[in-house]
Design a protein around this motif. Structure first.
Motif, PDB file in Angstrom:
ATOM      1  N   THR A 147       0.851  -1.192   0.000  1.00 17.51           N
ATOM      2  CA  THR A 147       0.000   0.000   0.000  1.00 17.51           C
ATOM      3  C   THR A 147       0.894   1.253   0.000  1.00 17.51           C
ATOM      4  O   THR A 147       2.083   1.171  -0.337  1.00 17.51           O
ATOM      5  N   ILE A 203       3.844   3.397  -4.655  1.00 14.70           N
ATOM      6  CA  ILE A 203       2.442   3.719  -4.349  1.00 14.70           C
ATOM      7  C   ILE A 203       2.445   4.983  -3.487  1.00 14.70           C
ATOM      8  O   ILE A 203       3.001   4.981  -2.388  1.00 14.70           O
ATOM      9  N   ASP A 217      -3.513   5.658  -1.731  1.00  9.99           N
ATOM     10  CA  ASP A 217      -4.258   4.390  -1.832  1.00  9.99           C
ATOM     11  C   ASP A 217      -5.469   4.501  -0.914  1.00  9.99           C
ATOM     12  O   ASP A 217      -5.340   4.428   0.301  1.00  9.99           O
ATOM     13  N   HIS A 259      -4.845  -5.046  -2.139  1.00  8.18           N
ATOM     14  CA  HIS A 259      -4.592  -5.451  -3.515  1.00  8.18           C
ATOM     15  C   HIS A 259      -3.918  -6.819  -3.469  1.00  8.18           C
ATOM     16  O   HIS A 259      -3.458  -7.254  -2.426  1.00  8.18           O
ATOM     17  N   ILE A 298      -4.613  -4.554  -8.785  1.00  9.14           N
ATOM     18  CA  ILE A 298      -5.169  -3.426  -8.027  1.00  9.14           C
ATOM     19  C   ILE A 298      -6.616  -3.727  -7.639  1.00  9.14           C
ATOM     20  O   ILE A 298      -7.410  -4.165  -8.474  1.00  9.14           O
ATOM     21  N   ILE A 330      -6.020   4.459  -6.532  1.00  9.33           N
ATOM     22  CA  ILE A 330      -4.636   4.286  -6.120  1.00  9.33           C
ATOM     23  C   ILE A 330      -3.791   5.140  -7.054  1.00  9.33           C
ATOM     24  O   ILE A 330      -4.106   5.259  -8.243  1.00  9.33           O
TER      25      ILE A 330
END
Lengths: 195, 195
Positions: A62, A78, A81, A86, A135, A161
Protein backbone atom coordinates in the motif's frame (compact mmCIF):
# COMPACT_ATOMS: atom_id res chain seq x y z
CA UNK A 1 -4.13 14.28 -19.47
CA UNK A 2 -7.86 13.70 -19.56
CA UNK A 3 -9.52 10.74 -17.91
CA UNK A 4 -9.14 7.52 -19.86
CA UNK A 5 -11.73 4.74 -19.80
CA UNK A 6 -10.99 1.03 -20.04
CA UNK A 7 -14.29 -0.68 -20.95
CA UNK A 8 -15.38 -3.81 -19.06
CA UNK A 9 -13.28 -6.94 -19.78
CA UNK A 10 -10.67 -5.08 -21.82
CA UNK A 11 -7.19 -3.60 -21.48
CA UNK A 12 -4.91 -0.73 -22.42
CA UNK A 13 -1.20 -0.01 -22.59
CA UNK A 14 0.72 3.27 -22.49
CA UNK A 15 4.06 4.82 -21.65
CA UNK A 16 4.87 6.55 -18.40
CA UNK A 17 7.84 8.86 -17.95
CA UNK A 18 9.82 8.96 -14.72
CA UNK A 19 8.14 11.32 -12.26
CA UNK A 20 4.68 11.02 -13.79
CA UNK A 21 1.87 9.62 -11.69
CA UNK A 22 -0.72 7.08 -12.76
CA UNK A 23 -4.08 7.26 -11.00
CA UNK A 24 -6.25 4.16 -11.31
CA UNK A 25 -9.88 4.71 -10.35
CA UNK A 26 -12.66 2.23 -9.71
CA UNK A 27 -15.64 4.31 -10.92
CA UNK A 28 -18.43 1.96 -9.82
CA UNK A 29 -16.78 -0.08 -7.05
CA UNK A 30 -15.74 -3.75 -6.71
CA UNK A 31 -13.73 -3.79 -9.94
CA UNK A 32 -10.18 -5.15 -10.22
CA UNK A 33 -7.47 -3.74 -12.52
CA UNK A 34 -4.36 -5.81 -13.33
CA UNK A 35 -1.19 -3.75 -13.78
CA UNK A 36 2.05 -4.94 -15.40
CA UNK A 37 5.10 -2.77 -16.11
CA UNK A 38 8.25 -3.00 -18.23
CA UNK A 39 11.32 -0.77 -18.36
CA UNK A 40 11.16 1.31 -21.55
CA UNK A 41 14.94 1.17 -22.04
CA UNK A 42 14.96 -2.65 -21.92
CA UNK A 43 11.65 -4.50 -21.99
CA UNK A 44 13.24 -7.63 -20.48
CA UNK A 45 13.13 -5.74 -17.18
CA UNK A 46 9.64 -6.38 -15.79
CA UNK A 47 7.69 -5.93 -12.60
CA UNK A 48 8.47 -8.67 -10.05
CA UNK A 49 6.09 -9.70 -7.30
CA UNK A 50 8.71 -12.07 -5.87
CA UNK A 51 11.22 -9.28 -5.31
CA UNK A 52 8.67 -6.68 -4.20
CA UNK A 53 7.15 -8.98 -1.55
CA UNK A 54 10.57 -10.20 -0.41
CA UNK A 55 11.95 -6.68 0.12
CA UNK A 56 8.74 -5.50 1.83
CA UNK A 57 8.53 -8.71 3.93
CA UNK A 58 4.78 -8.35 3.36
CA UNK A 59 2.27 -9.70 0.81
CA UNK A 60 -0.11 -6.73 0.99
CA UNK A 61 1.38 -3.51 -0.40
CA UNK A 62 0.00 0.00 0.00
CA UNK A 63 1.04 3.69 0.29
CA UNK A 64 4.80 4.09 0.57
CA UNK A 65 5.64 0.67 -0.84
CA UNK A 66 7.83 0.38 -3.94
CA UNK A 67 7.16 -2.10 -6.74
CA UNK A 68 10.46 -3.62 -7.86
CA UNK A 69 11.59 -5.06 -11.18
CA UNK A 70 13.27 -8.43 -11.76
CA UNK A 71 16.54 -6.43 -11.64
CA UNK A 72 15.67 -5.11 -8.15
CA UNK A 73 15.19 -1.54 -9.33
CA UNK A 74 12.17 0.43 -8.19
CA UNK A 75 9.71 0.81 -11.07
CA UNK A 76 6.77 2.42 -9.27
CA UNK A 77 5.94 3.66 -5.80
CA UNK A 78 2.44 3.72 -4.35
CA UNK A 79 1.90 7.32 -3.24
CA UNK A 80 -1.82 7.24 -2.45
CA UNK A 81 -4.26 4.39 -1.83
CA UNK A 82 -7.84 4.83 -0.64
CA UNK A 83 -8.48 1.06 -0.47
CA UNK A 84 -5.37 -0.59 0.99
CA UNK A 85 -6.04 -4.09 -0.30
CA UNK A 86 -4.59 -5.45 -3.52
CA UNK A 87 -3.18 -8.78 -4.67
CA UNK A 88 0.35 -9.52 -5.89
CA UNK A 89 0.29 -13.33 -5.83
CA UNK A 90 -1.71 -14.38 -8.88
CA UNK A 91 -1.19 -14.22 -12.64
CA UNK A 92 -3.74 -12.31 -14.74
CA UNK A 93 -6.85 -14.31 -15.56
CA UNK A 94 -6.64 -15.99 -18.96
CA UNK A 95 -8.43 -18.46 -21.21
CA UNK A 96 -6.64 -21.11 -19.13
CA UNK A 97 -8.03 -19.66 -15.90
CA UNK A 98 -11.57 -19.83 -17.23
CA UNK A 99 -11.00 -23.37 -18.54
CA UNK A 100 -9.28 -24.75 -15.41
CA UNK A 101 -11.02 -22.88 -12.57
CA UNK A 102 -14.42 -22.07 -14.08
CA UNK A 103 -14.80 -25.00 -16.52
CA UNK A 104 -15.76 -22.72 -19.42
CA UNK A 105 -15.79 -24.47 -22.80
CA UNK A 106 -15.38 -21.27 -24.82
CA UNK A 107 -13.29 -19.18 -22.47
CA UNK A 108 -12.75 -15.41 -22.64
CA UNK A 109 -9.12 -14.37 -23.25
CA UNK A 110 -9.12 -12.63 -19.90
CA UNK A 111 -6.71 -9.99 -18.60
CA UNK A 112 -3.80 -12.02 -19.95
CA UNK A 113 -5.15 -11.92 -23.50
CA UNK A 114 -6.12 -8.27 -23.14
CA UNK A 115 -2.63 -7.36 -21.89
CA UNK A 116 -0.96 -9.27 -24.73
CA UNK A 117 -3.14 -7.47 -27.28
CA UNK A 118 -2.51 -4.06 -25.71
CA UNK A 119 1.25 -4.62 -25.41
CA UNK A 120 1.64 -6.00 -28.94
CA UNK A 121 2.94 -2.65 -30.32
CA UNK A 122 5.93 -2.97 -27.94
CA UNK A 123 6.59 -6.57 -28.98
CA UNK A 124 5.85 -8.03 -25.55
CA UNK A 125 4.55 -11.55 -26.10
CA UNK A 126 2.35 -13.82 -23.96
CA UNK A 127 5.24 -15.59 -22.18
CA UNK A 128 6.49 -12.24 -20.86
CA UNK A 129 3.36 -11.31 -18.88
CA UNK A 130 4.43 -11.63 -15.22
CA UNK A 131 2.37 -11.86 -12.06
CA UNK A 132 0.46 -8.57 -12.15
CA UNK A 133 -0.05 -6.08 -9.38
CA UNK A 134 -3.76 -6.76 -9.14
CA UNK A 135 -5.17 -3.43 -8.03
CA UNK A 136 -8.27 -3.67 -5.79
CA UNK A 137 -8.17 -7.51 -5.95
CA UNK A 138 -9.14 -8.95 -2.58
CA UNK A 139 -7.57 -12.32 -1.97
CA UNK A 140 -8.08 -13.73 1.50
CA UNK A 141 -5.02 -15.69 2.62
CA UNK A 142 -5.24 -18.26 5.41
CA UNK A 143 -1.76 -18.26 6.93
CA UNK A 144 -2.32 -21.64 8.59
CA UNK A 145 -3.73 -23.74 5.74
CA UNK A 146 -2.48 -21.54 2.90
CA UNK A 147 -5.97 -21.44 1.41
CA UNK A 148 -6.69 -18.57 -0.99
CA UNK A 149 -10.20 -17.16 -1.41
CA UNK A 150 -11.03 -14.53 -3.99
CA UNK A 151 -13.50 -12.13 -2.33
CA UNK A 152 -15.30 -9.04 -3.68
CA UNK A 153 -12.96 -6.02 -3.79
CA UNK A 154 -13.10 -3.60 -0.88
CA UNK A 155 -13.16 -0.67 -3.33
CA UNK A 156 -16.21 1.58 -3.49
CA UNK A 157 -17.21 3.92 -6.32
CA UNK A 158 -14.50 6.56 -6.76
CA UNK A 159 -11.79 4.76 -4.84
CA UNK A 160 -8.30 5.09 -6.33
CA UNK A 161 -4.64 4.29 -6.12
CA UNK A 162 -1.86 6.59 -7.31
CA UNK A 163 1.52 5.24 -8.44
CA UNK A 164 4.56 7.36 -9.27
CA UNK A 165 6.88 6.13 -12.04
CA UNK A 166 10.46 5.84 -10.79
CA UNK A 167 11.76 5.02 -14.29
CA UNK A 168 10.44 5.30 -17.85
CA UNK A 169 7.90 2.53 -18.27
CA UNK A 170 5.55 0.70 -20.56
CA UNK A 171 2.45 -0.15 -18.53
CA UNK A 172 -0.37 -2.57 -19.25
CA UNK A 173 -3.65 -2.08 -17.37
CA UNK A 174 -6.99 -3.88 -17.49
CA UNK A 175 -10.57 -3.86 -16.35
CA UNK A 176 -10.47 -7.42 -15.04
CA UNK A 177 -12.51 -10.14 -16.73
CA UNK A 178 -12.87 -12.77 -13.99
CA UNK A 179 -16.22 -13.29 -12.31
CA UNK A 180 -14.95 -14.05 -8.79
CA UNK A 181 -12.55 -11.10 -8.73
CA UNK A 182 -15.27 -8.53 -9.47
CA UNK A 183 -18.22 -9.90 -7.53
CA UNK A 184 -19.79 -11.24 -10.74
CA UNK A 185 -20.31 -7.88 -12.47
CA UNK A 186 -17.91 -6.50 -15.08
CA UNK A 187 -17.31 -2.77 -14.83
CA UNK A 188 -14.95 -0.24 -16.42
CA UNK A 189 -11.72 1.13 -14.96
CA UNK A 190 -10.68 4.77 -15.28
CA UNK A 191 -7.13 6.08 -15.28
CA UNK A 192 -5.26 9.34 -15.59
CA UNK A 193 -1.62 10.25 -16.13
CA UNK A 194 -0.33 13.46 -14.54
CA UNK A 195 2.99 15.26 -14.56
CA UNK B 1 21.53 -42.38 -11.37
CA UNK B 2 23.80 -42.03 -8.38
CA UNK B 3 23.28 -39.45 -5.70
CA UNK B 4 24.39 -35.96 -6.71
CA UNK B 5 25.71 -33.41 -4.25
CA UNK B 6 25.22 -29.65 -4.48
CA UNK B 7 27.80 -28.07 -2.15
CA UNK B 8 26.74 -25.29 0.25
CA UNK B 9 25.86 -21.96 -1.42
CA UNK B 10 26.03 -23.35 -4.96
CA UNK B 11 23.77 -24.63 -7.73
CA UNK B 12 23.34 -27.20 -10.48
CA UNK B 13 21.30 -27.63 -13.65
CA UNK B 14 20.29 -30.76 -15.55
CA UNK B 15 17.71 -32.18 -17.92
CA UNK B 16 14.74 -34.28 -16.88
CA UNK B 17 12.76 -36.42 -19.29
CA UNK B 18 9.00 -36.79 -18.98
CA UNK B 19 8.22 -39.59 -16.52
CA UNK B 20 11.50 -39.32 -14.61
CA UNK B 21 11.41 -38.39 -10.95
CA UNK B 22 13.65 -35.92 -9.17
CA UNK B 23 14.29 -36.58 -5.48
CA UNK B 24 15.63 -33.59 -3.52
CA UNK B 25 17.07 -34.52 -0.13
CA UNK B 26 18.07 -32.33 2.79
CA UNK B 27 20.96 -34.42 4.17
CA UNK B 28 21.58 -32.43 7.35
CA UNK B 29 18.27 -30.68 7.94
CA UNK B 30 17.14 -27.03 7.81
CA UNK B 31 18.50 -26.42 4.29
CA UNK B 32 16.50 -24.80 1.49
CA UNK B 33 16.79 -25.70 -2.21
CA UNK B 34 15.44 -23.35 -4.89
CA UNK B 35 14.02 -25.10 -7.96
CA UNK B 36 13.29 -23.50 -11.35
CA UNK B 37 12.16 -25.35 -14.47
CA UNK B 38 11.94 -24.63 -18.20
CA UNK B 39 10.36 -26.62 -21.03
CA UNK B 40 13.13 -28.23 -23.06
CA UNK B 41 11.22 -27.78 -26.32
CA UNK B 42 10.87 -24.03 -25.76
CA UNK B 43 12.80 -22.40 -22.93
CA UNK B 44 10.42 -19.41 -22.89
CA UNK B 45 8.00 -21.73 -21.10
CA UNK B 46 8.93 -21.52 -17.42
CA UNK B 47 7.60 -22.52 -14.04
CA UNK B 48 4.91 -20.10 -12.79
CA UNK B 49 4.09 -19.60 -9.14
CA UNK B 50 1.22 -17.28 -10.05
CA UNK B 51 -0.55 -19.95 -12.10
CA UNK B 52 0.27 -22.84 -9.76
CA UNK B 53 -1.08 -21.02 -6.69
CA UNK B 54 -4.12 -19.74 -8.57
CA UNK B 55 -5.14 -23.19 -9.84
CA UNK B 56 -4.49 -24.79 -6.42
CA UNK B 57 -6.26 -21.92 -4.59
CA UNK B 58 -3.54 -22.44 -1.99
CA UNK B 59 -0.08 -20.94 -1.32
CA UNK B 60 1.40 -24.07 0.30
CA UNK B 61 1.84 -26.95 -2.15
CA UNK B 62 2.57 -30.59 -1.28
CA UNK B 63 1.97 -34.19 -2.42
CA UNK B 64 -0.48 -34.38 -5.33
CA UNK B 65 -0.09 -30.74 -6.35
CA UNK B 66 1.04 -29.90 -9.90
CA UNK B 67 3.51 -27.11 -10.69
CA UNK B 68 2.32 -25.24 -13.77
CA UNK B 69 4.19 -23.30 -16.44
CA UNK B 70 3.41 -19.78 -17.66
CA UNK B 71 1.47 -21.55 -20.45
CA UNK B 72 -0.70 -23.38 -17.89
CA UNK B 73 0.78 -26.77 -18.68
CA UNK B 74 1.82 -29.09 -15.85
CA UNK B 75 5.63 -29.25 -15.65
CA UNK B 76 6.06 -31.29 -12.46
CA UNK B 77 3.88 -33.03 -9.93
CA UNK B 78 4.83 -33.51 -6.29
CA UNK B 79 4.51 -37.25 -5.68
CA UNK B 80 6.11 -37.53 -2.24
CA UNK B 81 6.89 -34.96 0.44
CA UNK B 82 8.13 -35.79 3.95
CA UNK B 83 8.11 -32.13 5.05
CA UNK B 84 4.99 -30.48 3.66
CA UNK B 85 6.18 -26.90 3.88
CA UNK B 86 7.78 -25.03 1.02
CA UNK B 87 7.63 -21.48 -0.33
CA UNK B 88 6.42 -20.35 -3.75
CA UNK B 89 6.16 -16.59 -3.16
CA UNK B 90 9.71 -15.28 -3.24
CA UNK B 91 12.41 -14.90 -5.88
CA UNK B 92 15.73 -16.68 -5.35
CA UNK B 93 18.13 -14.80 -3.08
CA UNK B 94 20.60 -12.68 -5.04
CA UNK B 95 23.30 -10.05 -4.60
CA UNK B 96 20.39 -7.59 -4.46
CA UNK B 97 18.75 -9.54 -1.64
CA UNK B 98 21.92 -9.43 0.42
CA UNK B 99 22.38 -5.73 -0.34
CA UNK B 100 18.76 -4.67 0.33
CA UNK B 101 17.68 -7.02 3.15
CA UNK B 102 20.98 -7.85 4.85
CA UNK B 103 22.95 -4.65 4.11
CA UNK B 104 26.00 -6.57 2.86
CA UNK B 105 28.58 -4.40 1.11
CA UNK B 106 30.17 -7.26 -0.84
CA UNK B 107 27.17 -9.50 -1.39
CA UNK B 108 27.24 -13.16 -2.41
CA UNK B 109 25.64 -13.87 -5.81
CA UNK B 110 23.05 -16.04 -4.06
CA UNK B 111 20.77 -18.65 -5.57
CA UNK B 112 19.96 -16.26 -8.42
CA UNK B 113 23.62 -15.99 -9.43
CA UNK B 114 24.13 -19.71 -8.94
CA UNK B 115 21.11 -20.54 -11.11
CA UNK B 116 22.24 -18.16 -13.86
CA UNK B 117 25.70 -19.75 -13.86
CA UNK B 118 24.30 -23.30 -13.89
CA UNK B 119 21.77 -22.52 -16.64
CA UNK B 120 24.24 -20.65 -18.85
CA UNK B 121 24.79 -23.70 -21.15
CA UNK B 122 21.08 -23.51 -22.08
CA UNK B 123 21.27 -19.76 -22.74
CA UNK B 124 18.88 -18.83 -19.94
CA UNK B 125 19.86 -15.35 -18.76
CA UNK B 126 19.32 -13.56 -15.44
CA UNK B 127 16.06 -11.84 -16.44
CA UNK B 128 14.47 -15.25 -17.10
CA UNK B 129 14.86 -16.65 -13.58
CA UNK B 130 11.28 -16.76 -12.23
CA UNK B 131 9.98 -17.08 -8.69
CA UNK B 132 11.42 -20.44 -7.66
CA UNK B 133 9.68 -23.32 -5.96
CA UNK B 134 11.67 -22.92 -2.77
CA UNK B 135 11.86 -26.47 -1.42
CA UNK B 136 11.92 -26.72 2.38
CA UNK B 137 11.73 -22.91 2.73
CA UNK B 138 9.53 -21.99 5.66
CA UNK B 139 7.87 -18.64 5.23
CA UNK B 140 5.31 -17.74 7.86
CA UNK B 141 2.46 -15.74 6.35
CA UNK B 142 0.21 -13.61 8.52
CA UNK B 143 -3.10 -13.56 6.66
CA UNK B 144 -4.32 -10.48 8.52
CA UNK B 145 -1.35 -8.12 8.24
CA UNK B 146 0.30 -9.84 5.29
CA UNK B 147 3.60 -9.96 7.16
CA UNK B 148 6.13 -12.54 5.93
CA UNK B 149 8.67 -14.10 8.31
CA UNK B 150 11.40 -16.40 7.09
CA UNK B 151 11.73 -19.16 9.72
CA UNK B 152 14.08 -22.17 9.93
CA UNK B 153 12.97 -24.97 7.62
CA UNK B 154 10.89 -27.77 9.11
CA UNK B 155 13.09 -30.35 7.32
CA UNK B 156 15.19 -32.75 9.36
CA UNK B 157 18.20 -34.75 8.18
CA UNK B 158 17.12 -37.13 5.42
CA UNK B 159 13.83 -35.42 4.60
CA UNK B 160 12.94 -35.32 0.93
CA UNK B 161 10.53 -34.30 -1.76
CA UNK B 162 9.96 -36.24 -4.98
CA UNK B 163 8.75 -34.53 -8.17
CA UNK B 164 7.72 -36.30 -11.36
CA UNK B 165 8.44 -34.58 -14.68
CA UNK B 166 5.28 -34.20 -16.76
CA UNK B 167 7.24 -32.85 -19.74
CA UNK B 168 10.88 -32.73 -20.83
CA UNK B 169 12.55 -30.10 -18.68
CA UNK B 170 15.68 -28.16 -17.92
CA UNK B 171 15.86 -27.79 -14.14
CA UNK B 172 17.98 -25.50 -11.98
CA UNK B 173 18.48 -26.45 -8.34
CA UNK B 174 20.46 -24.87 -5.50
CA UNK B 175 21.69 -25.28 -1.98
CA UNK B 176 20.35 -21.93 -0.81
CA UNK B 177 22.75 -19.14 0.17
CA UNK B 178 20.60 -16.92 2.43
CA UNK B 179 21.23 -16.87 6.16
CA UNK B 180 17.61 -16.49 7.32
CA UNK B 181 16.33 -19.26 5.05
CA UNK B 182 18.72 -21.89 6.43
CA UNK B 183 18.85 -20.99 10.13
CA UNK B 184 22.26 -19.34 9.66
CA UNK B 185 24.17 -22.48 8.61
CA UNK B 186 24.90 -23.32 4.98
CA UNK B 187 24.60 -27.01 4.14
CA UNK B 188 24.63 -29.14 0.98
CA UNK B 189 21.61 -30.48 -0.91
CA UNK B 190 21.49 -33.96 -2.42
CA UNK B 191 19.44 -35.01 -5.42
CA UNK B 192 18.80 -38.07 -7.53
CA UNK B 193 17.09 -38.67 -10.87
CA UNK B 194 15.24 -41.96 -11.38
CA UNK B 195 13.36 -43.53 -14.27
Amino acid sequence: MSLQIIPPRSGAAFELTRGQTLTVIDPEGEQVSDLVAFAREDLDEAISSGRSLDYASRIFLTTGDPLYSNRSRIMLEIVEDTVGRHDFLLTPCSADTFRIIYGHEHPHRGCHGNLVAALEPWGIGPDRIPIAFNIFMHVDVNGTTGELKVLPPKSKAGDRIVLRAEMDLVVGLTACSAEQSNNYAFKPIHYRIDG
